[in-house]
Write a protein that holds these residues in place. Structure first.
Motif, PDB file in Angstrom:
ATOM      1  N   VAL A  98       0.834  -1.205   0.000  1.00 56.26           N
ATOM      2  CA  VAL A  98       0.000   0.000   0.000  1.00 56.26           C
ATOM      3  C   VAL A  98       0.870   1.255   0.000  1.00 56.26           C
ATOM      4  CG1 VAL A  98      -1.708   1.319   1.307  1.00 56.26           C
ATOM      5  CG2 VAL A  98      -1.969  -1.143   1.055  1.00 56.26           C
ATOM      6  N   TYR A 109     -11.227  -3.765  -3.394  1.00 58.47           N
ATOM      7  CA  TYR A 109      -9.980  -3.723  -2.650  1.00 58.47           C
ATOM      8  C   TYR A 109     -10.240  -3.735  -1.147  1.00 58.47           C
ATOM      9  CZ  TYR A 109      -5.251  -2.472  -1.265  1.00 58.47           C
ATOM     10  OH  TYR A 109      -4.010  -2.478  -0.691  1.00 58.47           O
ATOM     11  N   ALA A 149      -3.446  -3.328  -5.409  1.00 54.44           N
ATOM     12  CA  ALA A 149      -3.419  -1.955  -4.922  1.00 54.44           C
ATOM     13  C   ALA A 149      -3.152  -0.974  -6.050  1.00 54.44           C
ATOM     14  CB  ALA A 149      -2.351  -1.812  -3.835  1.00 54.44           C
TER      15      ALA A 149
END
Length: 366
Positions: free
Chosen positions: A73, A180, A296
């Motif tokens: 991330v 997500y 991501a």
């Protein structure tokens, strides 16, 4: 002597991220001469290694799969900021930048990193073992996101060209965030055990639970230094991009090659961290990093680009070409066949690496 070497290593990984940010401040937005580019490249490499070190400290502190999630991330958020910045500066020339960068990230992670880690793990430990339930869920999410955001724009008819209308782009952005978010919840809360490393007998390893982890203070320091290192990596990569662009143009290569090179630089910390995990027989951790980064990259980039398109001028081309769609489809098929058994030999790693090589070849000679 060992204590002195460890202290020296800690000092080095502390100084380089800060030095990278300082260098970024002094070089941002400037045309760099050759000598400075060489220095920037050296510091960039040091920042990559520092990022890997601090990511592993954090992973040791919080355990898997949270450690993999932090690095994936963090890299992606800064990568998204870089994409939006370049799109704002590039005008019409950057209309395909988001598509090219996201697709390059998918190919690098799902074929390059996955193939490398399977090959390293299988060669070192005879068979690479991972959890097919968690890895299959990650691959399915990546395939769905890639199809929704990169394939469908080529076939929609409301707006000419491989572009979404505002309503379609909004739907893709919201769907990406929702998928997500559901995946992260599944990975870290409800089915965390699906994403933990396995022994060759199929038993779950609660990664490094037996070892004493770093203190909370050390983990917080590493988190801050990881942020500095990643900002330095992405920012310095942007700084050397004009040199890369001129070199690509001089060689007569397509402009999309620039995006591939920058994506390779940005994803280098995750590549090294994943390969190290595979060497330790933690292939599941490697796959968490690779597929989590791909997910991501799409799930955060498309919503960010959708918001940025409100003030960005020029078209936003998201649809892939037919050649790239074939590569994506083959990647999903091969990835599925790799994941289902939960075990891989060097052959599966080699197949993924050949697909990655095909992507690089077609980027150079489309």
């Amino acid at each position: 002597m060992v204590t002195r070497l460890r202290a020296l290593g800690m000092q080095w990984t502390t100084v380089v991220p800060l030095l990278a940010v300082v260098l970024l401040v002094f070089t941002w937005g400037r045309d760099l001469p050759g000598a400075i580019v060489a220095v920037v490249t050296l510091i960039l490499a040091g920042a990559v290694l520092s990022a890997v070190h601090h990511a592993e400290v954090i992973a040791h502190r919080v355990g898997e799969p949270f450690g993999s999630l932090v690095l994936a991330v963090a890299v992606t958020i800064i990568e998204v900021a870089l994409i939006v910045t370049l799109m704002a500066d590039g005008g019409d020339k950057s209309s395909t930048l988001a598509r090219d960068t996201v697709f390059a990230a998918v190919m690098i992670t799902c074929n390059g990193i996955v193939g490398l880690c399977l090959l390293v793990g299988a060669l070192r430990h005879r068979v690479a073992v991972f959890n097919p339930e968690g890895t299959g869920a990650a691959l399915a999410t990546v395939a769905t996101l890639a199809t929704l955001c990169l394939v469908l724009p080529t076939f929609t008819t409301t707006k000419p060209g491989p572009e979404f209308t505002t309503a379609q782009l909004t739907f893709a952005a919201v769907a990406s965030l929702v998928l997500y978010g559901i995946f992260v919840t599944t990975q870290t809360v409800r089915h965390r055990d699906y994403f933990l490393p396995l022994t060759k007998q199929g038993e779950v390893i609660d990664a490094d639970s037996h070892a004493e982890g770093p203190s909370s203070r050390d983990a917080k320091l590493s988190l801050a230094l990881l942020a500095f290192a990643l900002i330095g990596v992405v920012g310095l990569a942007k700084g050397v991009s004009p040199t890369i662009e001129s070199g690509v143009e001089s060689a007569g290569l397509p402009h999309a090659v620039v995006g591939v090179i920058i994506a390779l630089l940005v994803l280098l910390p995750e590549t090294i961290a994943a390969a190290r995990a595979a060497r330790r027989d933690r292939v599941q951790t490697s796959l968490n990093l690779a597929l989590g980064s791909a997910m991501a990259s799409i799930g955060l980039t498309i919503p960010a680009v959708a918001v940025a398109s409100v003030w960005l001028s020029g078209p936003l081309v998201l649809g892939l070409s037919s050649t790239h769609m074939v590569l994506l489809a083959l990647t999903v098929i091969v990835g599925t066949l790799t994941v289902v058994p939960g075990r891989a030999t060097p052959l599966q790693g080699g197949v993924h690496l050949v697909l990655f090589a095909a992507f690089l070849e077609l980027a150079i000679t489309p």
